[in-house]
Design an enzyme around this catalytic site. Structure first.
Site, PDB file in Angstrom:
ATOM      1  N   HIS A 287       1.414  -1.512   0.159  1.00  0.00           N
ATOM      2  CA  HIS A 287      -0.018   0.033  -0.145  1.00  0.00           C
ATOM      3  C   HIS A 287       1.374   0.948  -0.113  1.00  0.00           C
ATOM      4  O   HIS A 287       0.719   2.225  -0.429  1.00  0.00           O
ATOM      5  CB  HIS A 287      -1.079   0.344   1.045  1.00  0.00           C
ATOM      6  CG  HIS A 287      -1.761   0.565   1.534  1.00  0.00           C
ATOM      7  ND1 HIS A 287      -2.676   1.298   1.395  1.00  0.00           N
ATOM      8  CD2 HIS A 287      -1.625   2.572   1.684  1.00  0.00           C
ATOM      9  CE1 HIS A 287      -3.581   2.209   1.438  1.00  0.00           C
ATOM     10  NE2 HIS A 287      -2.263   2.907   1.893  1.00  0.00           N
ATOM     11  N   GLU A 288       1.788   1.150   1.137  1.00  0.00           N
ATOM     12  CA  GLU A 288       2.811   2.442   1.214  1.00  0.00           C
ATOM     13  C   GLU A 288       3.574   3.051  -0.483  1.00  0.00           C
ATOM     14  O   GLU A 288       4.159   3.974  -0.775  1.00  0.00           O
ATOM     15  CB  GLU A 288       3.482   2.352   2.172  1.00  0.00           C
ATOM     16  CG  GLU A 288       2.664   2.642   3.462  1.00  0.00           C
ATOM     17  CD  GLU A 288       1.484   3.658   4.016  1.00  0.00           C
ATOM     18  OE1 GLU A 288       2.133   4.665   3.282  1.00  0.00           O
ATOM     19  OE2 GLU A 288       0.649   3.591   4.292  1.00  0.00           O
ATOM     20  N   GLU A 317      -5.126   7.625  -2.768  1.00  0.00           N
ATOM     21  CA  GLU A 317      -5.610   6.098  -2.176  1.00  0.00           C
ATOM     22  C   GLU A 317      -5.511   5.108  -3.812  1.00  0.00           C
ATOM     23  O   GLU A 317      -5.291   4.087  -3.503  1.00  0.00           O
ATOM     24  CB  GLU A 317      -6.641   6.771  -1.689  1.00  0.00           C
ATOM     25  CG  GLU A 317      -6.441   5.950  -0.566  1.00  0.00           C
ATOM     26  CD  GLU A 317      -5.901   6.184   0.510  1.00  0.00           C
ATOM     27  OE1 GLU A 317      -5.576   5.305   1.138  1.00  0.00           O
ATOM     28  OE2 GLU A 317      -4.742   6.493   0.630  1.00  0.00           O
TER      29      GLU A 317
HETATM   30 ZN    ZN Z   1      -2.933   5.033   1.991  1.00  0.00          ZN
END
Ligand code: ZN
Length: 535
Positions: A287-288, A317
């Site tokens: 995710h990061e 996001e």
């Molecule tokens: Zn995030």
């Protein structure tokens, strides 16, 4: 004394004459110089924050807070400097001579919007809001483990009041949450998010019900022993494969994972490992890495300017979610990575098949904690929080009634209610480290955009899944860099989506993605209301 004032008046006059006589190109260079100073101060603050969350000894806390406040005050001062406003005014006619999508016209346009926004908020308010946020965060760190909502109530009441006050600086507005939402997502309003969310909710509730009627997959394979160093090494290896450049980044341990950027040449990710569960570290690192790849891939010419980062919280996001979920939890991804993972953890996974593992990392269940929620139920957690934020801002519920409202809505939407506030309305830091409002919608907007962008990438390059199964992420990364990443903040989210995916934000591809993937995983009937598009 008189002499000094006269001298400074003369200097001002000379400076004014010099600026007036300057060519548009010279003014543009001056604008860039000023903006670089602001981004330099912000970057220094980011590095101090990164250090605070990774290696800083405990004793540094109080001083670090002061240093960070100083840097942010200096950056704010420079960002509302009337001389900056004058430069932007002077440059306005110049933009007519430039192409709309040129770096120069985009810089003037976006810097102007940032300037107008920054100067609407008085410095006194910003200082008051940061002090309130710091006090609330400190209280929350103790109150959550102690399940002490009463201790947080006055802080949250203040956070709601601050959010209302902030909205007034941007009056007139249609809904009081609009200015807060707009700060995260340009062009988005409460009404638009409401429509989007109600459409998504209508589709999601029956999917969750149908899945929960099926036997739950066995995810015990994820609960063996996974040594921390090996987990982090494996996560970094996968992050590198998908496009994260470790010559311009690094992975460090932290308590709450985040990405930190000082320039496109230094974008760092962080992770937290649980040795008794595979997944926490891996998926949060991916995710990061998604956030970081986006930041590393903005066109170098935009670095250090207001254009040199992602388009909005939701678009950002969309990239963390795309790499974490659409790719990182896909079967093709694990066709390549699972043999490597099994070699890394032979004791824990030696007897687990790819199919069992794939089902385990995509297990859907009604759960209490947003950050642990699966792809399908996650959005229900977000919508509920968004609804509560609107109710608090509109005054339809009071802070004192929040715990009960939380329980009722969790039961209604997610089908499970927390026994205490620790796992209820105290679980997320968002309302306890700033204003209460505009905090949550970007997560679900990101999920929706991720499917829309992936669908567009697949239309342009249908071989992407086959390439991923071979461990080759070049075509997908290349498409994203070309259509999304390189533009940085040049375009508003809707403009960017029209350019990249041919349409503004739309729920249909996301619903189609969930229906197809989870329909197969849980053997659900494929027909139903909503879109039949598939990706
Ligand atoms: Zn995030």
């Amino acid at each position: 004394m008189v002499e000094e004032t006269e001298q400074s008046d003369i200097q001002k006059a000379v400076e004014a004459k010099r600026t007036k006589a300057a060519s548009p190109e010279q003014k543009l260079a001056e604008l860039k110089r000023r903006l670089l100073e602001i981004s330099g101060l912000t970057a220094a603050g980011s590095l101090l924050s990164w250090d605070q969350a990774t290696y800083m000894p405990k004793g540094g806390g109080a001083t670090r807070g002061r240093h960070l406040a100083l840097l942010s005050a200096l950056a704010h001062e420079k960002s509302i400097d009337p001389a900056l406003g004058k430069l932007l005014d002077d440059l306005l006619p110049y933009t007519d001579t430039l192409a709309y999508d040129s770096d120069e016209a985009s810089l003037i346009r976006v810097a102007r919007r940032d300037f107008e926004r920054a100067r609407k908020v008085p410095a006194g308010f910003t200082a008051r809001a940061s002090a309130a946020a710091a006090a609330s965060y400190d209280a929350w760190v103790c109150a959550r483990p102690q399940n002490d909502f009463a201790a947080m109530r006055p802080h949250l009441e203040e956070a709601v009041e601050l959010a209302r006050e902030y909205a007034e600086f941007f009056a007139p507005y249609e809904h009081i949450a609009d200015p807060l939402i707009e700060a995260a997502e340009e062009g988005m309003t409460a009404a638009r998010v409401r429509t989007l969310f109600s459409e998504l909710r209508r589709e999601l509730l029956p999917i969750v019900q149908a899945i929960c009627d099926q036997p739950a997959p066995d995810d015990s394979c994820l609960k063996g022993y996974f040594a921390e160093t090996a987990q982090l090494d494996f996560s970094l290896r996968a992050a590198r494969s998908i496009g994260y450049d470790t010559d311009r980044g690094r992975l460090d341990k932290t308590r709450h994972p985040f990405t930190s950027k000082t320039s496109s040449g230094d974008v760092r990710i962080t992770a937290r490992a649980n040795e008794n569960h595979f997944g926490d570290a891996f998926f949060s690192a991916l995710h990061e890495a998604g956030h970081a790849i986006y930041e590393q891939s903005v066109a170098p010419a935009l670095d250090g300017t207001p254009l040199g980062s992602g388009a909005s919280a939701g678009v950002h996001e969309s990239q963390s979610r795309l790499w974490e979920n659409l790719i990182g939890r896909s079967l093709v991804f694990w066709e390549h990575f699972y043999p490597l993972l099994r070699d890394t953890f032979p004791n824990a996974l030696g007897s687990t098949s790819l199919e069992t593992f794939y089902r385990a990392v995509n297990k859907v269940e009604r759960s209490l904690i947003r950050t642990d929620a699966d792809e399908v139920t996650y959005n229900l957690h977000i919508m509920m929080r968004f609804g509560l934020e609107l109710d608090l801002l509109e005054g339809r519920i009071e802070v004192k009634d929040l715990p009960e409202a939380w329980r009722a809505r969790m039961q209604e939407d997610v089908g499970i209610a927390p026994k205490d506030d620790r796992d209820g309305c105290l679980q997320d830091v968002h309302w306890y480290c700033g204003m209460a409002g505009g905090a949550f919608q970007s997560y679900t907007i990101g999920n929706i955009l991720s499917a829309q962008l992936y669908q567009a990438a697949l239309e342009a390059a249908p071989d992407i899944p086959r390439e991923i199964a071979r461990g080759d992420f070049g075509a997908l990364y290349g498409w994203l860099r070309e259509n999304l990443y390189r533009h940085g903040r040049k375009f508003k989210p809707d403009e960017l989506m029209i350019r990249a995916a041919g349409a503004p934000l739309s729920v249909a591809p996301y619903i189609a993605y969930l229906r197809k993937k989870y329909g197969e995983l849980y053997a659900l009937p494929q027909s139903g209301q909503g879109s039949k598009d598939s990706i």
